[in-house]
Design an enzyme around this catalytic site. Structure first.
Site, PDB file in Angstrom:
ATOM      1  N   SER A  93     -11.799  -1.189   3.695  1.00 25.65           N
ATOM      2  CA  SER A  93     -10.515  -1.150   2.995  1.00 25.65           C
ATOM      3  C   SER A  93     -10.681  -1.576   1.539  1.00 25.65           C
ATOM      4  O   SER A  93     -11.254  -2.630   1.253  1.00 25.65           O
ATOM      5  CB  SER A  93      -9.506  -2.071   3.684  1.00 25.65           C
ATOM      6  OG  SER A  93      -9.327  -1.700   5.028  1.00 25.65           O
TER       7      SER A  93
ATOM      8  N   LYS B  30      11.275   0.395   6.277  1.00 26.29           N
ATOM      9  CA  LYS B  30      11.629  -0.159   7.578  1.00 26.29           C
ATOM     10  C   LYS B  30      10.440  -0.980   8.062  1.00 26.29           C
ATOM     11  O   LYS B  30       9.465  -0.447   8.576  1.00 26.29           O
ATOM     12  CB  LYS B  30      11.955   0.971   8.562  1.00 26.29           C
ATOM     13  CG  LYS B  30      12.972   0.605   9.654  1.00 26.29           C
ATOM     14  CD  LYS B  30      12.504  -0.468  10.609  1.00 26.29           C
ATOM     15  CE  LYS B  30      11.406   0.019  11.510  1.00 26.29           C
ATOM     16  NZ  LYS B  30      10.883  -1.074  12.408  1.00 26.29           N
ATOM     17  N   PRO B  31      10.478  -2.321   7.875  1.00 30.48           N
ATOM     18  CA  PRO B  31       9.359  -3.147   8.338  1.00 30.48           C
ATOM     19  C   PRO B  31       9.404  -3.355   9.848  1.00 30.48           C
ATOM     20  O   PRO B  31      10.451  -3.191  10.485  1.00 30.48           O
ATOM     21  CB  PRO B  31       9.575  -4.468   7.600  1.00 30.48           C
ATOM     22  CG  PRO B  31      11.055  -4.548   7.395  1.00 30.48           C
ATOM     23  CD  PRO B  31      11.519  -3.117   7.217  1.00 30.48           C
TER      24      PRO B  31
ATOM     25  N   GLY C 130       0.999   2.989  12.133  1.00 30.94           N
ATOM     26  CA  GLY C 130       1.287   2.493  13.478  1.00 30.94           C
ATOM     27  C   GLY C 130       0.570   3.318  14.523  1.00 30.94           C
ATOM     28  O   GLY C 130      -0.432   3.987  14.245  1.00 30.94           O
ATOM     29  N   SER C 131       1.088   3.290  15.730  1.00 29.78           N
ATOM     30  CA  SER C 131       0.420   3.945  16.852  1.00 29.78           C
ATOM     31  C   SER C 131       0.500   5.459  16.748  1.00 29.78           C
ATOM     32  O   SER C 131       1.436   6.019  16.163  1.00 29.78           O
ATOM     33  CB  SER C 131       1.040   3.488  18.173  1.00 29.78           C
ATOM     34  OG  SER C 131       2.327   4.054  18.338  1.00 29.78           O
TER      35      SER C 131
ATOM     36  N   GLU D 249      -0.874   7.080   8.980  1.00 28.53           N
ATOM     37  CA  GLU D 249      -2.077   6.302   9.255  1.00 28.53           C
ATOM     38  C   GLU D 249      -1.902   5.755  10.662  1.00 28.53           C
ATOM     39  O   GLU D 249      -1.143   4.811  10.880  1.00 28.53           O
ATOM     40  CB  GLU D 249      -2.244   5.181   8.215  1.00 28.53           C
ATOM     41  CG  GLU D 249      -3.644   4.602   8.184  1.00 28.53           C
ATOM     42  CD  GLU D 249      -3.811   3.456   9.146  1.00 28.53           C
ATOM     43  OE1 GLU D 249      -4.381   3.681  10.239  1.00 28.53           O
ATOM     44  OE2 GLU D 249      -3.377   2.345   8.833  1.00 28.53           O
TER      45      GLU D 249
ATOM     46  N   CYS E  69      -6.319  -1.507  12.992  1.00 24.25           N
ATOM     47  CA  CYS E  69      -6.735  -0.160  13.399  1.00 24.25           C
ATOM     48  C   CYS E  69      -8.166   0.112  12.995  1.00 24.25           C
ATOM     49  O   CYS E  69      -8.813   1.013  13.539  1.00 24.25           O
ATOM     50  CB  CYS E  69      -5.798   0.885  12.809  1.00 24.25           C
ATOM     51  SG  CYS E  69      -5.639   0.762  11.011  1.00 24.25           S
TER      52      CYS E  69
ATOM     53  N   ARG F 111       0.824  -1.213   0.000  1.00 20.55           N
ATOM     54  CA  ARG F 111       0.000   0.000   0.000  1.00 20.55           C
ATOM     55  C   ARG F 111       0.858   1.263   0.000  1.00 20.55           C
ATOM     56  O   ARG F 111       0.408   2.328  -0.413  1.00 20.55           O
ATOM     57  CB  ARG F 111      -0.940  -0.004   1.215  1.00 20.55           C
ATOM     58  CG  ARG F 111      -2.043   1.038   1.104  1.00 20.55           C
ATOM     59  CD  ARG F 111      -3.175   0.771   2.057  1.00 20.55           C
ATOM     60  NE  ARG F 111      -2.876   1.203   3.417  1.00 20.55           N
ATOM     61  CZ  ARG F 111      -3.726   1.092   4.445  1.00 20.55           C
ATOM     62  NH1 ARG F 111      -4.903   0.528   4.252  1.00 20.55           N
ATOM     63  NH2 ARG F 111      -3.406   1.516   5.640  1.00 20.55           N
TER      64      ARG F 111
END
Length: 478
Positions: free
Chosen positions: A442, A175-176, A229-230, A251, A285, A160
């Site tokens: 989504s 960076k996973p 992420g957060s 996001e 999320c 994405r």
């Protein structure tokens, strides 16, 4: 699939970390070590920056159609290998086979969608009304993009971000999450096979994310940072982005309300709630976090939802017939358990589930809580697990206000048989997305993102391409 890609991918080559550092990637089903993955250091980040910068002229110099063809080939290659990617997703993330196949299919679709969008970076030519000068507006690649992906959708959150960045003509450094780096490393190999030139995509798994991010985001050649992420981590990245005035695409967290109105089709609402709650075991999320059900139908809805949750089979996600796999790690499982204990201590009733199992693996059973009090911690934070917390209401406007009473604004869900009422309520909800009589929002073709502290920018749709482009205006006369 046992032969994992587990090294850094920089400038089209697989290599160990500069220091030789590695970290364990754990299988959440039995807590065994799947693989040891290279852990990038600052020197590796600097090499990736150089590689991305050197590859940029070649990649942005290609025609949109050339980039489109490569992305379409990536879609074809991934589609042919969906079972392999699904297995890898299950091994490092835990989700059940059906759920993992859904993610792999969804992930591949971003390559197809943005292969089509790559040729649609539209501009325009107009005449200035006063001066008569021509106003020429077009879109250009923004530059190097730094992409930070989460563990809950290790493949889909990668595609994405990567697909629109490549479609726009940007080179990327990814960076996973250290819990789930293997899916993205497998994607790097697939993109190389599809024809992406060396240096265009660089993958840096690392257990030093703060150090890596600081080096990359303080480099003036980097122009976009995209993070999923957060909210807490997102705030820190936004502060760091200010140093170079990077374009942020964030996001962040969610606290999704799901409203079941008095006139809802209860079976449709239960089906939608199951999808909104149990996709990826609730580790999303977009997961329905607060279920508000009209008092007149609350008993029937709760009974039917509890029956559906109780039928789900928990176990090894690789096995057929398993609906719910383990959560990603012990911390996530323990947080879910603590939310349930807190709610019960404050008066909530367990309708189904709610008992922490023994044995290896980070499992938590599908759980339904009714009579959840307002002071329960699970109503103010993302549960991120298979727990549905139900409250009842009678006043429609009051419950809309309650749904909006959160710092988050990612997604909300509304169930009603009255389309006019549903649209009216949807417009009053302070969320970037609304699922109206649907438990799934989504879609690669739609702009995904939130308002308030759930983020900035959009992913997917045409808007997702624009996050990686800059508008240039040329004034001329002829």
């Amino acid at each position: 699939m046992t032969d994992f890609k587990n090294q850094l991918y920089i400038n089209g080559a697989w290599r160990d970390s500069a220091s030789g550092a590695v970290f364990d990637v754990i299988n959440p089903f039995d807590e065994s070590v799947l693989s040891q993955c290279a852990s990038a250091e600052v020197a590796d980040a600097q090499d990736a920056l150089t590689a991305a910068a050197n590859a940029a002229p070649v990649w942005r110099g290609m025609t949109p159609r050339q980039r489109s063809v490569i992305l379409r080939k990536a879609f074809d290659l991934m589609t042919a290998r969906l079972p392999e990617f699904a297995e890898l997703i299950t091994l490092e993330n835990g989700k059940a086979k059906t759920d993992a196949m859904g993610e792999a299919t969804y992930a591949a679709e971003f390559f197809r969608w943005f292969s089509e969008e790559a040729v649609r970076a539209d501009g325009n030519l107009t005449m200035a009304p006063a001066s008569g000068a021509r106003i020429l507006v077009h879109q250009k690649p923004a530059g190097i993009a730094y992409l930070i992906t989460p563990w809950n959708y290790p493949a889909a959150m990668g595609t994405r971000k990567i697909a629109p960045a490549l479609a726009a003509g940007c080179t990327v450094i990814v960076k996973p999450a250290s819990e789930t780096p293997l899916s993205l490393l497998a994607l790097a190999a697939l993109l190389e096979e599809a024809g992406v030139p060396a240096g265009v995509v660089n993958i840096l798994p690392s257990q030093k994310p703060a150090e890596i991010s600081e080096v990359i985001m303080n480099d003036p050649r980097v122009r976009v940072v995209s993070f999923t992420g957060s909210t807490g981590v997102g705030r820190n990245l936004l502060k760091l982005a200010a140093n170079q005035v990077l374009t942020p695409a964030m996001e962040l967290g969610g606290n999704a309300p799901l409203l079941v109105l008095h006139d809802a089709d209860i079976d449709v609402a239960v089906e939608g709630a199951m999808l909104a709650k149990m996709r990826n075991m609730g580790e999303a999320c977009t997961a329905a976090n607060r279920l508000y059900v009209h008092a007149s139908i609350a008993t029937e809805f709760t009974e039917k939802l509890s029956a559906a949750m109780g039928k789900l089979t928990v176990g090894n996600g690789l096995e057929a017939g398993i609906d719910v796999g383990p959560l990603v790690n012990a911390a996530t499982r323990d947080k879910v358990s603590s939310f349930v204990c807190d709610a019960v201590e404050k008066g909530a009733k367990i309708e189904v589930g709610g008992v922490l199992p023994t044995g290896p693996g980070y499992f938590y059973p599908p759980t339904v809580l009714s009579n959840v009090p307002d002071n329960a911690l699970c109503l103010d934070d993302e549960i991120f697990g298979p727990v549905a917390a139900i409250q009842t209401f009678t006043d429609e406007q009051a419950i809309i206000a309650k749904a909006n009473d959160t710092e988050y604004g990612l997604v909300a869900y509304v169930f009603t048989e009255d389309l006019k009422r549903g649209l009216h309520i949807s417009e009053q909800l302070e969320f970037g997305m609304v699922g109206l009589n649907r438990g799934l929002v989504s879609d690669p073709a739609a702009p995904f993102g939130g308002v308030k502290q759930s983020g900035l920018g959009r992913e997917g749709g045409h808007e997702g391409l624009m996050e990686f482009m800059e508008t240039q205006y040329i004034s001329t006369v002829w």
